[in-house]
Design a protein around this motif. Structure first.
Motif, PDB file in Angstrom:
ATOM      1  N   CYS A  46      -5.671  -2.660   2.404  1.00  0.00           N
ATOM      2  CA  CYS A  46      -5.465  -1.394   3.127  1.00  0.00           C
ATOM      3  C   CYS A  46      -6.258  -0.306   2.403  1.00  0.00           C
ATOM      4  O   CYS A  46      -7.483  -0.381   2.342  1.00  0.00           O
ATOM      5  N   HIS A  47      -5.578   0.671   1.836  1.00  0.00           N
ATOM      6  CA  HIS A  47      -6.298   1.766   1.185  1.00  0.00           C
ATOM      7  C   HIS A  47      -6.994   1.359  -0.109  1.00  0.00           C
ATOM      8  O   HIS A  47      -7.795   2.121  -0.646  1.00  0.00           O
ATOM      9  N   CYS A  85       0.554   3.871   1.645  1.00  0.00           N
ATOM     10  CA  CYS A  85       0.620   4.598   2.920  1.00  0.00           C
ATOM     11  C   CYS A  85       1.790   4.148   3.783  1.00  0.00           C
ATOM     12  O   CYS A  85       2.079   4.757   4.805  1.00  0.00           O
ATOM     13  N   SER A 131       1.988   1.173   5.303  1.00  0.00           N
ATOM     14  CA  SER A 131       1.551   0.299   6.395  1.00  0.00           C
ATOM     15  C   SER A 131       2.208  -1.077   6.317  1.00  0.00           C
ATOM     16  O   SER A 131       2.211  -1.819   7.276  1.00  0.00           O
ATOM     17  N   CYS A 135       0.836  -1.210   0.000  1.00  0.00           N
ATOM     18  CA  CYS A 135       0.000   0.000   0.000  1.00  0.00           C
ATOM     19  C   CYS A 135       0.869   1.258   0.000  1.00  0.00           C
ATOM     20  O   CYS A 135       1.952   1.281   0.564  1.00  0.00           O
TER      21      CYS A 135
HETATM   22 ZN   LIG Z   1      -2.705   1.910   3.175  1.00  0.00          ZN
END
Ligand SMILES: [Zn+2]
Length: 506
Positions: A24-25, A15, A17, A13
């Protein structure tokens, strides 16, 4: 990773993570289906979706009723809001006394928030002296940031409202001389918070006390920006909303949950940093009978979902509202950064794409590319550990030099991000080699955590021990010194930052 091109479902992802994008996103499904059943209501609230309760005391309507604006049928910029305190601050911050240096301001702030964090936390209103103290601290912060922005050469001040400042500094490859961020403690004061909520906000800010004390992170009263140039944010928004292709792109990003069993709509956007809706809308049933001659009428909200009812026009109206909300949010952040003389660096993929579309991200600096690069170690550091890493100014300077050099040939945003990812991994590799060779070398190991002072002590000890064998000793010492010296020079290299980062975390 190129923030502007689509991401594969099984890729990591964006972000950071460490999870797969799809888990996730990349999850763009609404949290529930229209009309999905909700759990039984608690005594003090109402379930407005299967996952959210609206507290009964969270909503109030003034006695005289609430004013209503007729929808225009298209997304429209909303009025800018700020408080009279924000306006007052601007006036107070204009005094001619010399501003505090970032480090002095940081120490002062740390002292004040420690005092507030330790203050008895009850439900009463904060004392006047506390309010006054925080007000002047906010004014001083404004003056310091203002002075920094006017310094020549201007230090690099970065602005982000969402990320933890330590992670933000790490993700932007230590490019920031200063990071300005919203002052959460002052915000509580503006919302008329109690001693308890104020102390909670102070404890939260204390988590980055070391970063504040060094002057690296400067919390500022964020509302001031809209008091100074809210008109600018509104103008940019109006301009964006006139662009049909931009509006239709934002509309395509909306993820709408509802109408829920209680006729609520929750709207978020795909690939925003926040994965939950920041706003919700309630459907109002106008009671036609209640209409009076002066134009007042009553509406009923929180009614039950009716599968036979056509919610289409209402959903369209809410999406118009949501489109303007998200466009305006980014413009307000841009203008806010600008007012503080800072550069806005978004950590939201949605926002990065929006800024690419309205061309406002065009002249962005290296920090914008760095935030999307894969940077090992640095973003995981907490405030105290990060301060240890950043204290090595020579190595930070070397890193920035290498960042600039690696961006020279990169043209597109994707190429820039790739170049920085490659650089960060190269430095990480170099730092491991540095550590490995250092491990067999006791003198170097001693030098790593404590600095040059220890290194010269070690040298002294070796030559002292060898002194009895006079002539040879000098030869040995002469052989060792340049060798150690070269290693110690490594402290000036960017890779050393990754060594320190790893060591600090252990
Ligand atoms: Zn994410």
């Amino acid at each position: 990773m190129d923030p502007l091109s689509p991401l594969g479902r099984n890729e990591d992802c964006w972000c950071g993570s460490g999870r797969k994008y799809k888990r996730c996103h990349g999850n763009h499904r609404p949290a529930s289906q229209s009309g999905a059943p909700v759990p039984e209501d608690p005594d003090d609230g109402t379930y407005i979706s299967p996952g959210s309760v609206l507290a009964h005391d969270a909503m109030s309507i003034p006695d005289g009723g609430a004013p209503l604006t007729m929808p225009t049928g298209e997304p429209t910029a909303k009025p800018i809001t700020y408080t009279s305190w924000d306006q007052e601050l601007v006036a107070v911050a204009k005094t001619s006394d010399p501003p505090l240096r970032p480090r002095d301001l940081g120490r002062l702030r740390a002292e004040v928030i420690r005092h507030i964090a330790a203050h008895p936390a009850d439900e009463s209103e904060p004392a006047d002296e506390i309010k006054q103290g925080l007000f002047y601290l906010a004014a001083e912060s404004l003056r310091t940031v203002n002075a920094l922005a006017a310094t020549d050469p201007k230090p690099s001040i970065l602005w982000n409202e969402e990320l933890d400042p330590a992670a933000f500094i790490g993700r932007t490859l230590l490019l920031a001389d200063h990071v300005a961020m919203p002052d959460g403690v002052f915000e509580v004061l503006l919302r008329r918070g109690t001693n308890r909520s104020l102390s909670r906000a102070a404890v939260k800010q204390l988590a980055i006390a070391e970063l504040i004390e060094t002057g690296l992170v400067i919390p500022v009263p964020v509302g001031v920006a809209m008091a100074v140039n809210g008109a600018g944010a509104a103008a940019l928004t109006a301009l964006d909303l006139k662009d049909p292709s931009l509006v239709s792109w934002v509309r395509d990003q909306l993820i709408i949950e509802g109408p829920t069993a209680r006729e609520a709509l929750f709207v978020r956007v795909a690939d925003d940093l926040s994965t939950v809706a920041e706003k919700f809308w309630l459907h109002g049933h106008i009671d036609a009978e209640s209409l009076t001659a002066d134009g007042r009428f009553t509406t009923k909200m929180l009614q039950h979902y009716d599968p036979g009812y056509d919610y289409g026009p209402w959903i369209k109206q809410v999406s118009d509202d949501a489109v303007s909300y998200y466009v305006q949010r980014t413009n307000e952040r841009l203008v806010t950064a600008d007012v503080f003389g800072a550069e806005f660096v978004s950590a939201s993929m949605f926002e990065a794409r929006l800024l690419a579309r309205n061309k406002r991200g065009r002249d962005s600096g290296p920090a914008h590319a760095a935030v999307w690069a894969d940077v090992p170690q640095l973003p995981d550091l907490a405030g105290r550990e990060l301060v240890k890493v950043i204290q090595n100014e020579d190595a930070v300077e070397d890193l920035r030099r290498q960042v600039r050099a690696s961006l020279v040939t990169a043209r597109t945003p994707g190429e820039r991000t790739d170049a920085l990812t490659a650089l960060a991994h190269e430095l990480e590799g170099a730092s491991r080699r540095l550590e490995r060779t250092a491990r067999s070398d006791r003198a170097w190991q001693a030098a790593v955590p404590a600095g040059l002072g220890v290194a010269s002590l070690v040298l002294g000890a070796i030559s002292g021990g060898l002194l009895p064998v006079a002539a040879g000793a000098l030869g040995v010492a002469g052989g060792i010194a340049p060798y150690l010296g070269a290693r110690i020079n490594a402290r000036r290299e960017a890779a050393y930052l990754f060594v320190t980062a790893r060591r600090s975390r252990r």
